[in-house]
Design a protein around this motif. Structure first.
Motif, PDB file in Angstrom:
ATOM      1  N   PRO A 292     111.701  67.267  84.753  1.00 59.41           N
ATOM      2  CA  PRO A 292     111.731  65.816  84.491  1.00 59.41           C
ATOM      3  C   PRO A 292     110.645  65.359  83.525  1.00 59.41           C
ATOM      4  CG  PRO A 292     111.996  66.246  86.823  1.00 59.41           C
ATOM      5  CD  PRO A 292     111.609  67.548  86.193  1.00 59.41           C
ATOM      6  N   ALA A 293     109.435  65.917  83.661  1.00 61.91           N
ATOM      7  CA  ALA A 293     108.350  65.547  82.749  1.00 61.91           C
ATOM      8  C   ALA A 293     108.655  66.025  81.334  1.00 61.91           C
ATOM      9  CB  ALA A 293     107.031  66.136  83.241  1.00 61.91           C
ATOM     10  N   LEU A 294     109.157  67.254  81.211  1.00 61.95           N
ATOM     11  CA  LEU A 294     109.503  67.776  79.894  1.00 61.95           C
ATOM     12  C   LEU A 294     110.664  66.997  79.271  1.00 61.95           C
ATOM     13  CD1 LEU A 294     109.312  71.603  80.686  1.00 61.95           C
ATOM     14  CD2 LEU A 294     107.587  70.199  79.537  1.00 61.95           C
ATOM     15  N   ARG A 295     111.619  66.635  80.110  1.00 67.93           N
ATOM     16  CA  ARG A 295     112.783  65.869  79.627  1.00 67.93           C
ATOM     17  C   ARG A 295     112.364  64.484  79.178  1.00 67.93           C
ATOM     18  NH1 ARG A 295     117.027  63.948  77.999  1.00 67.93           N
ATOM     19  NH2 ARG A 295     119.062  64.055  79.012  1.00 67.93           N
ATOM     20  N   GLY A 296     111.505  63.829  79.954  1.00 71.57           N
ATOM     21  CA  GLY A 296     111.041  62.496  79.587  1.00 71.57           C
ATOM     22  C   GLY A 296     110.184  62.501  78.347  1.00 71.57           C
ATOM     23  N   ALA A 297     109.439  63.587  78.124  1.00 78.07           N
ATOM     24  CA  ALA A 297     108.568  63.680  76.949  1.00 78.07           C
ATOM     25  C   ALA A 297     109.314  64.146  75.708  1.00 78.07           C
ATOM     26  CB  ALA A 297     107.414  64.634  77.239  1.00 78.07           C
ATOM     27  N   GLY A 298     110.599  64.463  75.851  1.00 81.69           N
ATOM     28  CA  GLY A 298     111.378  64.919  74.703  1.00 81.69           C
ATOM     29  C   GLY A 298     111.116  66.355  74.308  1.00 81.69           C
ATOM     30  N   THR A 299     110.497  67.140  75.208  1.00 80.41           N
ATOM     31  CA  THR A 299     110.181  68.536  74.902  1.00 80.41           C
ATOM     32  C   THR A 299     111.413  69.430  74.978  1.00 80.41           C
ATOM     33  OG1 THR A 299     107.990  68.165  75.844  1.00 80.41           O
ATOM     34  CG2 THR A 299     108.649  70.444  75.501  1.00 80.41           C
ATOM     35  N   ILE A 300     112.350  69.114  75.858  1.00 80.88           N
ATOM     36  CA  ILE A 300     113.567  69.907  75.990  1.00 80.88           C
ATOM     37  C   ILE A 300     114.458  69.656  74.777  1.00 80.88           C
ATOM     38  CG2 ILE A 300     115.576  70.392  77.419  1.00 80.88           C
ATOM     39  CD1 ILE A 300     112.973  71.164  78.727  1.00 80.88           C
ATOM     40  N   PRO A 301     114.864  70.682  74.034  1.00 85.11           N
ATOM     41  CA  PRO A 301     115.679  70.488  72.820  1.00 85.11           C
ATOM     42  C   PRO A 301     117.148  70.208  73.141  1.00 85.11           C
ATOM     43  CG  PRO A 301     115.294  72.825  73.167  1.00 85.11           C
ATOM     44  CD  PRO A 301     114.531  72.105  74.256  1.00 85.11           C
ATOM     45  N   VAL A 302     117.404  69.035  73.693  1.00 87.50           N
ATOM     46  CA  VAL A 302     118.770  68.727  74.125  1.00 87.50           C
ATOM     47  C   VAL A 302     119.740  68.655  72.951  1.00 87.50           C
ATOM     48  CG1 VAL A 302     118.072  67.591  76.265  1.00 87.50           C
ATOM     49  CG2 VAL A 302     118.157  66.276  74.150  1.00 87.50           C
ATOM     50  N   GLU A 303     119.263  68.192  71.811  1.00 87.56           N
ATOM     51  CA  GLU A 303     120.150  68.103  70.649  1.00 87.56           C
ATOM     52  C   GLU A 303     120.580  69.493  70.187  1.00 87.56           C
ATOM     53  OE1 GLU A 303     121.496  65.519  69.361  1.00 87.56           O
ATOM     54  OE2 GLU A 303     120.474  64.076  70.669  1.00 87.56           O
TER      55      GLU A 303
END
Length: 473
Positions: A292-303
């Motif tokens: 959740p912290a990584l997702r909120g910070a935009g660290t996870i390369p979802v694109e």
């Protein structure tokens, strides 16, 4: 009617398991077989009590049977009902306290146009506590009865056998359409359209959804290949065949997520040593715990992930994009009450302010947990699932962990990965986590006894100190 009869007579089957087998084997059979064959019906839902369904009935009867048959069987089990490790106790305390505080901090009703969502009351908090207790009771029983290496090996064996047999039912539905639940229990547990894929069918058998079946096959396949590698197997070729058989069934099941997880982790099970297996499992656990912290910070390369899936299948890419959009909306709302969340009864969803229509359909277990109970519940619940893997890796040599435990950690890691896109936290998830907590506790005792022996009399090379807990019950 028949579905209710099967569900409420399951205690008789469980009692038979406990009469004929050791408590460890009986627990494994009651939980795994119950999960696979019992119907997905709501069950009896009494006020302020957890519903009596296929999730709660097997674990409750296991706890009662353990008390009833322990003295009669003379079986030795881990002492006490709570884990001895201070991290586990702290996480359990956080989980129960968070349930009460979630209710206490959500005493306001929510109104979105014509939609009215009720305020939570303190008694709702106590109801959440009971539901939470039923959930983690499987973990507590796993810790109590499945602590040794031999019992981890038995758990892998039952997983492999159950997966191999269940594959026959899944292959029938792949060919004939998912009709077994209708044929046996006279209802379909989910939406039919979600199980028509790529000109074929996604099997479901007796589980909640085809995605639940896919992750079970993934875990069973890893368990089968892991059992094949264990040195104590009398007929290892059978486990190798079972692993291949389950993998082929999973490949035909039209569930890309479960198949990708299986392909990623299979080489780790087949080729790597136990220390590296634990490292891979720990990396997964660390990622999931901080997701959740990584997702909120935009660290996870979802694109980038979306673009990769788009090249494979447009329909699955559209499904992924829908999930990611929903997660962003819910995550924004969860940030308004970050500690204890919004509670249940739909309060954690996003609604249109004018029409009152829901704008989100959450899928991932992580987003459900953090939006309902905030960071307190997330850290507590996912900590209980992830922390034993991390501790197994950190203290592998000190606790003398061997391959059954490292493979079991990888099986749990596969399930943890699937908790990000799907809500596939099941009794099997908690049972494995409990077994890993128990192994850590057992090895703590071994390490303490080893220190004592070194002071009094140094053992010979390769000689293991005596441990007060047996390797089987």
């Amino acid at each position: 009617m028949f579905a209710s009869v099967v569900l409420y007579t399951w205690p008789v089957v469980a009692l038979t398991f406990f009469k004929r087998h050791t408590p460890a084997i009986a627990l494994i059979l009651t939980v795994i077989v119950g999960y696979l064959v019992l119907p997905e019906i709501p069950g009896l839902d009494l006020p302020m009590l957890p519903p009596l369904d296929k999730t709660s009935i097997p674990v409750l009867i296991c706890a009662a049977s353990l008390v009833l048959f322990r003295a009669k069987s003379g079986a030795a089990v881990q002492p006490g009902w709570l884990p001895k490790h201070w991290i586990a106790r702290l996480l359990i305390l956080m989980l129960f306290a968070g349930s009460i505080l979630t209710a206490a901090t959500n005493t306001d009703a929510l109104i979105y146009g014509p939609t009215f969502l009720q305020a939570l009351r303190i008694r709702d908090g106590f109801s959440f506590v009971l539901i939470t207790f039923t959930t983690i009771l499987t973990l507590l029983l796993g810790r109590k009865l499945l602590a040794s290496s031999q019992q981890h090996s038995q758990l892998l064996t039952v997983f492999a056998i159950a997966g191999g047999l269940y594959a026959f039912l899944a292959l029938y539905e792949i060919r004939m359409s998912p009709q077994l639940n209708v044929m046996v229990y006279n209802f379909f547990p989910h939406e039919w359209q979600q199980h028509v894929r790529a000109g074929g069918f996604r099997p479901i058998v007796f589980l909640h959804h085809g995605l639940w079946l896919a992750i079970f096959f993934c875990m069973a396949m890893l368990a089968a290949f892991g059992a094949w590698r264990l040195p104590d197997r009398k007929k290892p070729a059978l486990y190798l065949f079972a692993g291949i058989w389950i993998l082929l069934t999973l490949a035909l099941s039209n569930s890309l997520g479960g198949f990708v997880i299986a392909v990623l982790l299979l080489p780790t099970v087949v080729f790597l040593k136990q220390r590296t297996q634990l490292l891979c499992a720990a990396l997964v656990a660390g990622l999931v715990l901080t997701y959740p912290a990584l997702r909120g910070a935009g660290t996870i390369p979802v694109e980038s992930i979306y673009e990769t899936v788009l090249q494979i299948d447009e329909n699955r890419a559209a499904s992924l994009n829908f999930r990611l959009t929903n997660e962003d909306l819910i995550l924004d709302k969860a940030s308004e009450r970050p500690l204890f969340g919004w509670g249940s009864f739909g309060r954690n969803f996003v609604f249109d302010d004018e029409t009152g229509e829901p704008l989100t359909v959450p899928d991932g277990y992580w987003i459900l947990v953090i939006s309902r109970g905030g960071w307190v519940q997330y850290i507590a619940e996912f900590g209980l699932l992830c922390a034993p893997i991390l501790l197994c890796f950190i203290h592998a040599r000190r606790y003398r962990l061997d391959m059954p435990t490292s493979i079991l950690a990888l099986v749990l890691a596969a399930n943890l990965i699937d908790l990000l896109p799907n809500a596939t936290a099941t009794p099997l998830t908690w049972l494995i986590a409990g077994a890993l907590w128990g192994r850590l506790e057992l090895r703590q005792e071994v390490a303490q006894d080893a220190d004592t022996d070194q002071v009094s009399a140094k053992p010979g090379r390769g000689q293991l100190p005596h441990t007060r807990f047996p390797h089987s019950v």
